[in-house]
Enzyme design. Sequence first.
Site, PDB file in Angstrom:
ATOM      1  N   SER A  61      39.838 -26.045  27.426  1.00  0.00           N
ATOM      2  CA  SER A  61      39.209 -26.112  28.739  1.00  0.00           C
ATOM      3  C   SER A  61      39.776 -25.117  29.744  1.00  0.00           C
ATOM      4  O   SER A  61      39.150 -24.853  30.763  1.00  0.00           O
ATOM      5  CB  SER A  61      39.279 -27.532  29.309  1.00  0.00           C
ATOM      6  OG  SER A  61      40.585 -27.877  29.676  1.00  0.00           O
ATOM      7  N   LYS A 100      44.229 -28.726  34.317  1.00  0.00           N
ATOM      8  CA  LYS A 100      43.050 -28.240  35.026  1.00  0.00           C
ATOM      9  C   LYS A 100      43.482 -27.532  36.311  1.00  0.00           C
ATOM     10  O   LYS A 100      44.607 -27.660  36.773  1.00  0.00           O
ATOM     11  CB  LYS A 100      42.117 -29.400  35.419  1.00  0.00           C
ATOM     12  CG  LYS A 100      41.575 -30.205  34.264  1.00  0.00           C
ATOM     13  CD  LYS A 100      40.521 -29.465  33.495  1.00  0.00           C
ATOM     14  CE  LYS A 100      39.932 -30.304  32.390  1.00  0.00           C
ATOM     15  NZ  LYS A 100      40.761 -30.444  31.221  1.00  0.00           N
TER      16      LYS A 100
END
Length: 157
Positions: A61, A100
């Site tokens: 990600s 993230k």
Amino acid sequence: MATVDILQVARHPVWIIECETPVPAGFPSPAQDHHGPKIDLNQILLPHPDCTYLARVNGTSMDGPPSHIPDGALLAVDCSLKPEHGHVVVAAVDGEFTLKRLEKRGKDFWLVPDNPAHQPVDLGLLGHFEVWGVATHAVIELINGKLHEHVRTRRLQ
């Protein structure tokens, strides 16, 4: 999703010799043998040793721009830094670690992947989350195999 495994860190100095000659990424030029001072990687990667840990990335990600953090990278994560908009953070979301980018959108904070194939997470909709630290450095492997041979992981409970 990119998750992280927390690693144990040896706290003794890791010395390397810095080459004072810049290494161009374009056409190579003849270089002389220039050796600079010794550099302690712990001072660079772990400036706050009591508040910094290493983590290994699991997943894709964060492998897009601007961070380009691939699966298997080692991260230096500093818990003494206050997380701010734009920082790449390690967060615990519903009992799982994730990596993230922290973004403020209006009044809300989001955990946003750099890879557009993954979905952002609105932190306002979560029951519980906690930022464990700010990623300050990523160490990636350019020749597969050696980094994984020398670093063993363990999961925190």
